[in-house]
Design an enzyme around this catalytic site. Structure first.
Site, PDB file in Angstrom:
ATOM      1  CG  ASP A  35      23.881  21.554 -61.215  1.00  0.00           C
ATOM      2  OD1 ASP A  35      22.999  21.620 -60.329  1.00  0.00           O
ATOM      3  OD2 ASP A  35      24.964  22.154 -61.142  1.00  0.00           O
TER       4      ASP A  35
ATOM      5  CG  ASN B  38      19.289  22.363 -58.494  1.00  0.00           C
ATOM      6  OD1 ASN B  38      20.182  22.918 -59.131  1.00  0.00           O
ATOM      7  ND2 ASN B  38      18.726  22.899 -57.421  1.00  0.00           N
TER       8      ASN B  38
HETATM    9  C1  LIG Z   1      22.829  28.060 -62.122  1.00  0.00           C
HETATM   10  S1  LIG Z   1      23.490  26.497 -61.833  1.00  0.00           S
HETATM   11  C2  LIG Z   1      23.357  26.431 -60.103  1.00  0.00           C
HETATM   12  C3  LIG Z   1      23.391  25.041 -59.561  1.00  0.00           C
HETATM   13  O1  LIG Z   1      24.736  24.557 -59.433  1.00  0.00           O
HETATM   14  C4  LIG Z   1      24.922  24.158 -58.081  1.00  0.00           C
HETATM   15  O2  LIG Z   1      25.726  23.034 -57.986  1.00  0.00           O
HETATM   16  P1  LIG Z   1      27.290  23.228 -57.577  1.00  0.00           P
HETATM   17  O3  LIG Z   1      27.359  24.360 -56.615  1.00  0.00           O
HETATM   18  O4  LIG Z   1      27.666  21.887 -56.977  1.00  0.00           O
HETATM   19  O5  LIG Z   1      28.016  23.506 -58.857  1.00  0.00           O
HETATM   20  C5  LIG Z   1      23.528  23.890 -57.572  1.00  0.00           C
HETATM   21  O6  LIG Z   1      23.028  22.650 -58.015  1.00  0.00           O
HETATM   22  C6  LIG Z   1      22.797  25.038 -58.197  1.00  0.00           C
HETATM   23  O7  LIG Z   1      21.402  24.931 -58.229  1.00  0.00           O
END
Ligand SMILES: CSC[C@H]1O[C@H](OP(=O)(O)O)[C@H](O)[C@@H]1O
Length: 370
Positions: free
Chosen positions: A241, A251
């Site tokens: 992220d 992440n």
């Molecule tokens: C390609 S970014 C993906 C990344 O985002 C997710 O977080 P969230 O679902 O809370 O937005 C997760 O950290 C993923 O690795």
């Protein structure tokens, strides 16, 4: 990517030119539901409530959210309000800030009458740039998987959370190399971390891989280290992220523990990211704001009633004592020293300031650190 053979993206402009349509990811894998966003408020809520999530997709949704706002009011005040309200939705993914800064820089110099059309064009360009970057990440990551291929058994890849096409506009970041290897005929198998507490791995990554026919196995988060000890994991690929100028990786919570287990078992640990996910302003991950989400995500699980009177109804079920508090940090930071490489759209970077600048030399003056 495709859903039941039909090309699909988690966000797309509607034919009538008045809205965007998103996949409601809170209802997967049980229901595939499309939701129409017509206002700034609807776009902000979709990000905050995680109908859309994943750093690149959050950025693209915010860009379209600015367009939705300016369709109604294209004044400086409206632009400012839109950027502020979207920026406040979630604190960690840097793509959100990057996309809003991009939209503000694009639109501010324009007369109000031209802003809505320009916002729509720029949001569309941000979306298409994400697709191209993720495809390029897949090409570079494919080379890593090819090197691990050997006759008689698949390349076993562990991934955490969902860094798939559902987290981006298409292809995904961590999954792009997996899809491209699978499509190239290289046998792969994916260990899918369920990724408590929101289970994005179990509910989103597994759904994506099943739709694409990629062999995979859903595992408890705590099983990954054991599988690495047993030699069952050839490499790990995760998303991020926010990655800072020195290569520290923020992440989904639990990523750090997988990186530690990977290091202890000599398993290559790669992070896939498009360059808008790099926060050049931070010299290390210490200063990244970690989102603290609702404790109910820990104290309850959501699942579909399989039999009985409410068949098919998705219900929250409490898994902890009423009197027990819960904490819910949504992300952690993996230090660069535990990362094997950063798979970007320009190639694979060493996880360091100089490693990133070797691929992105134009960022040297902006890159925090020495
Ligand atoms: C390609 S970014 C993906 C990344 O985002 C997710 O977080 P969230 O679902 O809370 O937005 C997760 O950290 C993923 O690795």
């Amino acid at each position: 990517m495709k859903v039941k053979g039909q090309p699909m993206r988690p966000i797309r402009a509607t034919q009538d030119g008045r809205a965007v349509e998103i996949i409601d990811q809170t209802r997967l894998p049980h229901d595939f539901a499309l939701v129409r966003l017509e206002t700034l408020e609807e776009a902000a809520l979709a990000i905050r409530a995680m109908l859309v999530r994943g750093a690149p997709l959050i950025g693209a949704t915010a860009a379209y959210g600015v367009w939705l706002a300016l369709r109604r009011d294209a004044t400086d005040e409206a632009l400012d309000k839109a950027c502020q309200s979207l920026a406040a939705t979630r604190p960690t993914a840097i793509n959100l800030r990057w996309a809003l800064e991009d939209m503000r820089a694009t639109l501010t110099p324009l007369p109000a009458a031209e802003r809505a059309a320009a916002a729509f064009a720029r949001a569309g360009a941000i979306a298409e740039e994400d697709v191209a970057m993720n495809h390029a990440i897949g090409r570079h990551g494919l080379g890593l998987i090819e090197k691990l291929a050997r006759p008689g058994r698949p390349v076993n890849i562990l991934t955490h959370c969902n860094a798939g096409w559902l987290a981006t506009v298409d292809w995904g970041t961590a999954t792009s190399p997996i899809y491209q290897a699978h499509d190239a005929g290289i046998p792969v198998h994916v260990w899918v971390d369920e990724t408590r507490p929101r289970n994005q791995g179990a509910s989103l990554t597994a759904w994506e891989l099943a739709n694409h026919g990629v062999p995979h196995t859903v595992i408890a988060d705590n099983a990954g280290g054991h599988l690495m000890q047993q030699g069952e994991v050839d490499m790990a690929i995760v998303g991020t992220d926010r990655t800072t100028a020195n290569g520290d990786v923020c992440n989904k919570i639990g990523t750090y523990l997988k990186a530690l287990a990977a290091r202890d078992n000599d398993v290559p640990f790669y992070v896939a990211l498009p360059s808008p996910t790099i926060d050049w302003s931070l010299a290390s991950g210490d200063a990244i704001p970690i989102e603290q989400r609702d404790a109910r995500e820990v104290t309850h699980v959501w699942g579909r009633v399989e039999e009985g009177s409410e068949e098919g109804v998705v219900l929250p079920v409490r898994v902890t004592p009423e009197e027990s508090p819960a904490a819910n940090p949504a992300f952690d930071v993996t230090p660069a020293r535990l990362v094997t490489g950063l798979i970007t759209e320009r190639g694979i970077a060493e996880p360091s300031r100089e490693g990133l600048l070797a691929l992105f030399p134009e960022m040297r003056l902006k890159a925090a650190g020495e």
